[in-house]
Write a protein that holds these residues in place. Structure first.
Motif, PDB file in Angstrom:
ATOM      1  N   ASP A  30       6.759 -14.788  -1.044  1.00  8.32           N
ATOM      2  CA  ASP A  30       7.615 -14.402   0.085  1.00  8.32           C
ATOM      3  C   ASP A  30       7.239 -13.019   0.604  1.00  8.32           C
ATOM      4  O   ASP A  30       6.842 -12.853   1.747  1.00  8.32           O
ATOM      5  N   ILE A  31       7.389 -12.046  -0.252  1.00  9.42           N
ATOM      6  CA  ILE A  31       7.328 -10.654   0.192  1.00  9.42           C
ATOM      7  C   ILE A  31       5.893 -10.156   0.318  1.00  9.42           C
ATOM      8  O   ILE A  31       5.511  -9.599   1.350  1.00  9.42           O
ATOM      9  N   VAL A  32       5.106 -10.365  -0.731  1.00  5.09           N
ATOM     10  CA  VAL A  32       3.741  -9.819  -0.722  1.00  5.09           C
ATOM     11  C   VAL A  32       2.891 -10.516   0.351  1.00  5.09           C
ATOM     12  O   VAL A  32       2.173  -9.864   1.112  1.00  5.09           O
ATOM     13  N   VAL A  33       3.012 -11.826   0.429  1.00  5.26           N
ATOM     14  CA  VAL A  33       2.265 -12.577   1.454  1.00  5.26           C
ATOM     15  C   VAL A  33       2.583 -12.038   2.845  1.00  5.26           C
ATOM     16  O   VAL A  33       1.690 -11.808   3.664  1.00  5.26           O
ATOM     17  N   ALA A  34       3.856 -11.821   3.118  1.00  4.18           N
ATOM     18  CA  ALA A  34       4.268 -11.360   4.449  1.00  4.18           C
ATOM     19  C   ALA A  34       3.639 -10.008   4.772  1.00  4.18           C
ATOM     20  O   ALA A  34       3.174  -9.780   5.888  1.00  4.18           O
ATOM     21  N   ALA A  35       3.601  -9.115   3.777  1.00  7.44           N
ATOM     22  CA  ALA A  35       3.011  -7.789   3.986  1.00  7.44           C
ATOM     23  C   ALA A  35       1.510  -7.897   4.246  1.00  7.44           C
ATOM     24  O   ALA A  35       0.970  -7.186   5.096  1.00  7.44           O
ATOM     25  N   MET A  36       0.835  -8.805   3.533  1.00 10.97           N
ATOM     26  CA  MET A  36      -0.610  -8.973   3.742  1.00 10.97           C
ATOM     27  C   MET A  36      -0.876  -9.529   5.140  1.00 10.97           C
ATOM     28  O   MET A  36      -1.787  -9.089   5.826  1.00 10.97           O
ATOM     29  N   ARG A  37      -0.074 -10.511   5.537  1.00  7.79           N
ATOM     30  CA  ARG A  37      -0.321 -11.169   6.829  1.00  7.79           C
ATOM     31  C   ARG A  37      -0.138 -10.220   8.004  1.00  7.79           C
ATOM     32  O   ARG A  37      -0.904 -10.260   8.961  1.00  7.79           O
ATOM     33  N   VAL A  38       0.856  -9.367   7.922  1.00  8.14           N
ATOM     34  CA  VAL A  38       1.067  -8.452   9.051  1.00  8.14           C
ATOM     35  C   VAL A  38       0.007  -7.351   9.070  1.00  8.14           C
ATOM     36  O   VAL A  38      -0.421  -6.917  10.132  1.00  8.14           O
ATOM     37  N   ASN A  39      -0.462  -6.930   7.911  1.00  6.20           N
ATOM     38  CA  ASN A  39      -1.427  -5.822   7.879  1.00  6.20           C
ATOM     39  C   ASN A  39      -2.874  -6.257   7.981  1.00  6.20           C
ATOM     40  O   ASN A  39      -3.682  -5.572   8.611  1.00  6.20           O
ATOM     41  N   TYR A  40      -3.250  -7.354   7.346  1.00  9.80           N
ATOM     42  CA  TYR A  40      -4.658  -7.751   7.348  1.00  9.80           C
ATOM     43  C   TYR A  40      -4.881  -9.191   7.789  1.00  9.80           C
ATOM     44  O   TYR A  40      -5.988  -9.711   7.669  1.00  9.80           O
ATOM     45  N   GLY A  41      -3.833  -9.844   8.265  1.00 13.45           N
ATOM     46  CA  GLY A  41      -3.980 -11.194   8.790  1.00 13.45           C
ATOM     47  C   GLY A  41      -4.271 -12.248   7.742  1.00 13.45           C
ATOM     48  O   GLY A  41      -4.252 -13.434   8.018  1.00 13.45           O
ATOM     49  N   GLN A  42      -4.572 -11.817   6.538  1.00 12.82           N
ATOM     50  CA  GLN A  42      -4.975 -12.734   5.483  1.00 12.82           C
ATOM     51  C   GLN A  42      -3.891 -12.747   4.406  1.00 12.82           C
ATOM     52  O   GLN A  42      -3.107 -11.827   4.316  1.00 12.82           O
ATOM     53  N   GLY A  43      -3.880 -13.810   3.619  1.00 10.94           N
ATOM     54  CA  GLY A  43      -2.835 -13.948   2.608  1.00 10.94           C
ATOM     55  C   GLY A  43      -3.144 -13.185   1.337  1.00 10.94           C
ATOM     56  O   GLY A  43      -3.854 -12.182   1.371  1.00 10.94           O
ATOM     57  N   VAL A  44      -2.625 -13.678   0.210  1.00 11.73           N
ATOM     58  CA  VAL A  44      -2.760 -12.951  -1.047  1.00 11.73           C
ATOM     59  C   VAL A  44      -4.089 -13.211  -1.762  1.00 11.73           C
ATOM     60  O   VAL A  44      -4.230 -12.925  -2.948  1.00 11.73           O
ATOM     61  N   LYS A  45      -5.076 -13.744  -1.024  1.00 12.65           N
ATOM     62  CA  LYS A  45      -6.411 -13.902  -1.602  1.00 12.65           C
ATOM     63  C   LYS A  45      -7.264 -12.657  -1.352  1.00 12.65           C
ATOM     64  O   LYS A  45      -8.406 -12.577  -1.779  1.00 12.65           O
ATOM     65  N   VAL A  46      -6.729 -11.676  -0.625  1.00 13.47           N
ATOM     66  CA  VAL A  46      -7.479 -10.427  -0.405  1.00 13.47           C
ATOM     67  C   VAL A  46      -7.574  -9.676  -1.730  1.00 13.47           C
ATOM     68  O   VAL A  46      -6.797  -9.931  -2.660  1.00 13.47           O
ATOM     69  N   ASN A  47      -8.524  -8.733  -1.817  1.00 18.73           N
ATOM     70  CA  ASN A  47      -8.692  -8.039  -3.098  1.00 18.73           C
ATOM     71  C   ASN A  47      -7.485  -7.158  -3.430  1.00 18.73           C
ATOM     72  O   ASN A  47      -6.715  -6.764  -2.543  1.00 18.73           O
ATOM     73  N   GLY A  48      -7.327  -6.874  -4.688  1.00 15.66           N
ATOM     74  CA  GLY A  48      -6.154  -6.152  -5.172  1.00 15.66           C
ATOM     75  C   GLY A  48      -6.039  -4.738  -4.622  1.00 15.66           C
ATOM     76  O   GLY A  48      -4.936  -4.195  -4.497  1.00 15.66           O
ATOM     77  N   PHE A  49      -7.166  -4.153  -4.257  1.00 15.44           N
ATOM     78  CA  PHE A  49      -7.113  -2.782  -3.750  1.00 15.44           C
ATOM     79  C   PHE A  49      -6.565  -2.744  -2.327  1.00 15.44           C
ATOM     80  O   PHE A  49      -5.618  -2.011  -2.038  1.00 15.44           O
ATOM     81  N   VAL A  50      -7.149  -3.581  -1.453  1.00 18.56           N
ATOM     82  CA  VAL A  50      -6.637  -3.602  -0.082  1.00 18.56           C
ATOM     83  C   VAL A  50      -5.196  -4.128  -0.094  1.00 18.56           C
ATOM     84  O   VAL A  50      -4.358  -3.710   0.710  1.00 18.56           O
ATOM     85  N   GLY A  51      -4.902  -4.985  -1.057  1.00 17.08           N
ATOM     86  CA  GLY A  51      -3.538  -5.473  -1.205  1.00 17.08           C
ATOM     87  C   GLY A  51      -2.566  -4.354  -1.496  1.00 17.08           C
ATOM     88  O   GLY A  51      -1.486  -4.265  -0.903  1.00 17.08           O
ATOM     89  N   ALA A  52      -2.967  -3.460  -2.391  1.00 16.30           N
ATOM     90  CA  ALA A  52      -2.096  -2.336  -2.745  1.00 16.30           C
ATOM     91  C   ALA A  52      -1.936  -1.386  -1.565  1.00 16.30           C
ATOM     92  O   ALA A  52      -0.840  -0.883  -1.292  1.00 16.30           O
ATOM     93  N   VAL A  53      -3.035  -1.164  -0.821  1.00 15.71           N
ATOM     94  CA  VAL A  53      -2.964  -0.324   0.378  1.00 15.71           C
ATOM     95  C   VAL A  53      -1.959  -0.927   1.360  1.00 15.71           C
ATOM     96  O   VAL A  53      -1.139  -0.240   1.966  1.00 15.71           O
ATOM     97  N   SER A  54      -2.020  -2.247   1.467  1.00 12.47           N
ATOM     98  CA  SER A  54      -1.131  -2.962   2.363  1.00 12.47           C
ATOM     99  C   SER A  54       0.333  -2.820   1.924  1.00 12.47           C
ATOM    100  O   SER A  54       1.222  -2.621   2.749  1.00 12.47           O
ATOM    101  N   LEU A  55       0.572  -2.882   0.633  1.00  9.22           N
ATOM    102  CA  LEU A  55       1.944  -2.743   0.137  1.00  9.22           C
ATOM    103  C   LEU A  55       2.462  -1.315   0.334  1.00  9.22           C
ATOM    104  O   LEU A  55       3.646  -1.103   0.581  1.00  9.22           O
TER     105      LEU A  55
END
Ligand SMILES: Cc1cc2nc3c(=O)[nH]c(=O)nc-3n(C[C@H](O)[C@H](O)[C@H](O)COP(=O)(O)OP(=O)(O)OC[C@H]3O[C@@H](n4cnc5c(N)ncnc54)[C@H](O)[C@@H]3O)c2cc1C
Ligand SMILES: *[C@@H]1O[C@H](CO)[C@@H](O)[C@H](O)[C@H]1NC(C)=O
Length: 503
Positions: A212-237
């Motif tokens: 719910d939450i993490v996917v939504a943050a990834m989609r708005v910031n990088y257009g991609q879901g939770v398959k992005v790498n953990g580093f860009v994911g953390a930047v996104s969060l």
């Protein structure tokens, strides 16, 4: 006699030695000319840091085929300007903060809009105006996951902040991997090779929270879901925290400000190729230079440089520069970029699309989404102009105002009519926005050749304004230390420990 010969021999070798030293010294003359390709935040901040590092005598040329600002740009709607590309800056992005201060610009704090996360049928999460209600909702749905996420991101940010200290003390890194490692050790480098999904599951976050939450943050910031790498994911969060800001007048104002302050010469043209040339000098020696070929309105041209910095993605669709005659060949990293379409709509949102029949009023205005295939958009949110205007009305979802919709493909008319009850102006901006992130990731090199550097290597770890600025400073330091042979300032281990005693 023999003795005399020996003495002469010694004398000659001393002489030769000092001649060689002189020749070395010669090599270590400051560079005459540096080229920077690209006048986005990466290229303009590189020019700025290069000037600080190399002093006032070096000539810095900056090539730009489009507009200064690159992916920082604004669109005009109904007489106001709105951020069209990179828009949000984190309060701990210290380079961006310093630029704004040093250039005499003003930060603009961004409104906290109430967030709702829509899954195609209903809202799985809706923020309330009331703090306490939010806390209860978060606990009820997700237990302590929100709190833990906050702590998890905080810990990563703590490590991230180390880079500023290293750079203040003149330390540089010859690869993005070694820069990441200096910040966060194996914890950071391994994050590049696992998805944010895997990283957070390992850290004990619940699947529901991630979906719910993490996917939504990834989609708005990088257009991609939770398959992005953990580093860009953390930047996104980190982008979900409070205190986010932008630059008054538009973020691109930082680029033109840096360009001016760097006293670089701007060349409007497209760089087409680079090759190495050997040229004689006045003193009868030879010097190796890079020849840059470029196209301007007036036709093709070329110039010679000591150091070249590429501050643009070098994929085929974005940079498309030929590296001629290099052995081994310089690979041009044709990995694709993610297409993100930003549609700016002056209109009234349609609440019934979001399962809220008329005369219902949506309480949230920032609408994020989960990874639901039938959804044709990633997010919708209200925008404020880059120059504050005196608000004439309220900002409820029902009002006619400017919205930004992110989607992977341009929106069709019927899709716009679904999302908006009514609208007039529509402006579409198609971006090749950021890398398509995959794991495991092979990060592109920073050093492409003897004195050719690649600033956007860092984007493959994470793409953001501050990341480009960090890479710019790193390359200014790295190119300087390599030019003058200061190996002790490159790729040093244990900087955390070593800098502990420094003030
Ligand atoms: C829609 C969108 C939203 C974003 N949101 C955020 C956000 O909220 N926060 C954030 O921090 N980041 C955000 N980003 C990312 C951020 O915008 C980028 O990471 C950053 O602007 C990259 O800057 P850069 O200078 O490295 O590259 P660019 O801005 O791409 O600059 C490269 C420049 O090089 C020029 N160029 C390319 N090839 C040549 C050539 N051959 N010759 C001459 N010139 C050339 C290009 O015209 C361009 O101007 C967003 C990006 C997009 C697209
Ligand atoms: C990550 O994966 C890449 C590609 O498989 C590999 O080259 C690299 O060494 C890995 N990095 C780490 C820290 O495991």
């Amino acid at each position: 006699m023999q003795r005399a010969a020996a003495v002469t021999l010694v004398l000659t070798s001393v002489l030769l030695c000092s001649l060689r030293a002189a020749a070395l010294q010669d090599l270590r003359h400051p560079p005459n000319r540096i080229a920077v390709v690209g006048a986005g935040i990466g290229g303009t901040s590189a020019a700025y840091f290069l000037r600080q590092k190399f002093g006032k005598h070096v000539q810095i040329d900056i090539f730009e085929k489009g507009e200064v600002g690159g992916r920082l740009s604004t669109v005009e709607i109904e007489g106001n300007q709105y951020e069209a590309g990179g828009s949000v800056i984190h309060p701990l992005n210290l380079h961006m903060k310093t630029f704004v201060k040093d250039l005499g610009l003003n930060p603009l704090s961004l409104n906290d809009n109430l967030v709702g996360i829509y899954n195609g049928d209903e809202f799985v999460f809706q923020e309330s105006e009331w703090f306490l209600i939010n806390v209860i909702k978060m606990l009820w749905h997700y237990g302590l996951n929100f709190l833990r996420m906050h702590m998890w991101v905080e810990d990563i940010l703590d490590k991230f902040m180390r880079i500023y200290r290293y750079q203040t003390f003149d330390y540089s890194f010859s690869s993005t991997g070694s820069l990441l490692h200096a910040m966060g050790g194996n914890d950071f480098t391994t994050k590049i090779n696992v998805t944010i999904d895997e990283a957070m599951q390992t850290a004990g976050f619940s699947e529901r929270f991630i979906n719910d939450i993490v996917v939504a943050a990834m989609r708005v910031n990088y257009g991609q879901g939770v398959k992005v790498n953990g580093f860009v994911g953390a930047v996104s969060l980190a982008g979900t925290s409070s205190g986010l800001w932008a630059v008054e007048g538009g973020n691109k104002a930082v680029c033109s400000g840096l360009l001016y302050a760097s006293k670089a010469q701007m060349i409007s043209g497209t760089v087409t190729s680079v090759q190495e040339k050997v040229r004689p000098t006045k003193s009868g020696e030879t010097v190796r230079l890079y020849e840059i070929n470029y196209e301007t309105d007036k036709g093709p041209a070329l110039d010679m440089y000591d150091i070249v910095i590429f501050a643009t993605p070098l994929s085929r669709e974005t940079g498309n520069v030929k590296f001629i005659g290099f052995d081994p060949p310089i690979n041009t990293y044709t990995r694709p970029y993610y297409q993100m379409v930003a549609t700016f709509v002056h209109g009234r949102l349609n609440p019934s699309f979001f399962g809220c029949p008329k005369p219902c009023q949506l309480s949230v205005s920032e609408i994020l989404t989960t990874d639901e295939p039938k959804l044709f958009f990633h997010s919708i949110g209200p925008l404020s102009p880059v120059k504050p205007v005196t608000e004439s009305g309220t900002s409820k979802a029902s009002d006619m105002r400017v919205w930004k919709v992110f989607s992977p493909e341009p929106l069709k008319d019927e899709e716009l009519r679904l999302l908006f009850e009514s609208y007039d102006t529509v402006v579409v901006k198609k971006w090749l926005a950021y890398p398509i992130y995959v794991t495991p990731e092979k990060l592109p090199p920073i050093i492409l050749h003897r004195a050719i550097y690649y600033l956007n290597s860092i984007e493959w770890a994470a793409s953001a304004m501050e990341m480009s600025a960090i890479s710019a400073k790193n390359i200014a330091l790295l190119s300087y230390h390599r030019w003058f042979g200061k190996d002790g300032q490159i790729d040093q281990e244990d900087l955390v420990e070593r800098l502990k005693s420094e003030l």
